[in-house]
Motif scaffolding. Structure first.
Motif, PDB file in Angstrom:
ATOM      1  N   ARG A   1       1.020  -1.431  -0.051  1.00  0.00           N
ATOM      2  CA  ARG A   1      -0.173   0.086   0.280  1.00  0.00           C
ATOM      3  C   ARG A   1       0.801   0.986   0.043  1.00  0.00           C
ATOM      4  NH1 ARG A   1      -5.189  -0.338   0.724  1.00  0.00           N
ATOM      5  NH2 ARG A   1      -5.475   1.679   1.911  1.00  0.00           N
TER       6      ARG A   1
ATOM      7  N   CYS B   1      -8.201   6.588   2.191  1.00  0.00           N
ATOM      8  CA  CYS B   1      -7.611   6.825   0.999  1.00  0.00           C
ATOM      9  C   CYS B   1      -9.029   8.113   0.953  1.00  0.00           C
ATOM     10  CB  CYS B   1      -8.620   5.771  -0.429  1.00  0.00           C
ATOM     11  SG  CYS B   1      -7.254   4.349  -0.301  1.00  0.00           S
TER      12      CYS B   1
ATOM     13  N   ASP C   1      -7.831   1.669  -5.631  1.00  0.00           N
ATOM     14  CA  ASP C   1      -5.945   1.636  -4.866  1.00  0.00           C
ATOM     15  C   ASP C   1      -4.953   2.082  -5.855  1.00  0.00           C
ATOM     16  OD1 ASP C   1      -6.089  -0.559  -6.595  1.00  0.00           O
ATOM     17  OD2 ASP C   1      -4.708  -2.214  -5.522  1.00  0.00           O
TER      18      ASP C   1
END
Length: 323
Positions: free
Chosen positions: A148, A262, A298
């Motif tokens: 990540r 996010c 992502d």
């Protein structure tokens, strides 16, 4: 902190007014002669300090040298950063990495007036001449897995673009994954590097590097990048480098504190000018023509091949005719 550093902090905190030597000496707890020596030392380093009889000293509004005092004075109280500025380093990322290995805490910031070996992605160099850009790196110790890590780069891209707009008023767009463009020219790049604990898959540390071309370099950009590189301001425009550094740091930290959410994804997507464009993608040693159609949650780039097949790219290089 020595007299010179404390004097610079005092001048930064009072940029809009003159301070007498007597008043500064009293506030710093030193002699007027020590103040005079500190002023001369700062001038020798390149700081523009005005002196007016019966009024005292003031930091010139045109003074644009980077300094910890100037950057930190523009950050909010309780900020997490410890800023140092070097005249020249090989690379702020390398210097921050060395400090991270020595145990430097999260929030350690290394900035430099110039870099002799500024680093870009995929082994490229980042042109880093003196007195024209902001080059800084931050030591981070995130509680997240390496897979990540791209969130850090993308959050920094959003923070950098927002800071550019707040400070200069210029519209800033993002070229996936880590470059900032204004009016079709690359003005900033971001490089995130880290060390991973192999057992846990988590970062030991991360170094986030940001380089911004604020003003055109003396002599222009090298031929190899002259066709794509640009600067935020023309020479002779207001001094903004310290303000821009502070805005980027503050903006990034606010995103970093909520990184797992996010919640900056929509903002990144809105600024990502590749979406909808036909691109040439370099990935895993091959180059393909495709259309950039979307970003995953992502931040993988979704491309559509001429056959209609769609792929998700976690990293790589994508370019249009304008970038």
């Amino acid at each position: 902190m020595g007299t010179r550093e404390r004097l610079l902090r005092l001048l930064e905190d009072n940029r809009d007014r003159y301070l007498s030597g007597e008043k500064m000496a009293a506030q710093l707890g030193v002699s007027r002669n020590a103040v005079w020596k500190a002023v001369n030392a700062l001038r020798a380093e390149g700081y523009c300090i005005d002196a007016v009889t019966n009024r005292g000293y003031a930091l010139s509004q045109e003074s644009d040298l980077l300094s910890p005092q100037a950057i930190e004075s523009r950050l909010p109280p309780g900020h997490p950063f410890s800023v140092s500025v070097r005249k020249q380093v090989d690379s702020t990322n390398e210097e921050a990495r060395r400090r991270a290995l020595e145990g430097a805490p999260e929030g350690t910031v290394v900035a430099a007036e110039s870099q002799t070996a500024g680093k870009g992605r995929q082994g490229k160099r980042f042109f880093s001449p003196s007195e024209s850009g902001v080059y800084l790196s931050v030591v981070l110790r995130p509680e997240t897995t390496a897979e990540r890590g791209q969130l850090i780069t993308c959050g920094a891209a959003v923070a950098c673009a927002q800071a550019i707009e707040r400070v200069t008023g210029r519209k800033a767009l993002i070229k996936w994954v880590n470059d900032i463009y204004c009016d079709g020219r690359k003005v900033a790049g971001i490089l995130t590097e880290g060390a991973v604990d192999m057992e846990s898959g988590r970062f030991d540390y991360v170094v986030l590097g940001i380089g911004v071309n604020v003003k055109p370099p003396s002599g222009g950009f090298p031929e190899s990048i002259a066709g794509t590189a640009g600067a935020l301001l023309d020479n002779g425009q207001p001094a903004v480098r310290n303000e821009l550094a502070a805005e980027m740091l503050q903006g990034f930290w606010s995103l970093y504190e909520r990184l797992p959410t996010c919640d900056f994804h929509d903002e990144y997507r809105r600024r990502c000018f590749l979406l909808g464009e036909h691109v040439v993608v370099s990935h895993a040693g091959s180059r393909v023509r495709a259309r950039a159609v979307d970003l995953t949650d992502d931040f993988k780039l979704v491309i559509e091949l001429p056959s209609g097949e769609r792929r998700e790219l976690p990293c790589g290089e994508a370019s249009t005719s304008r970038a």
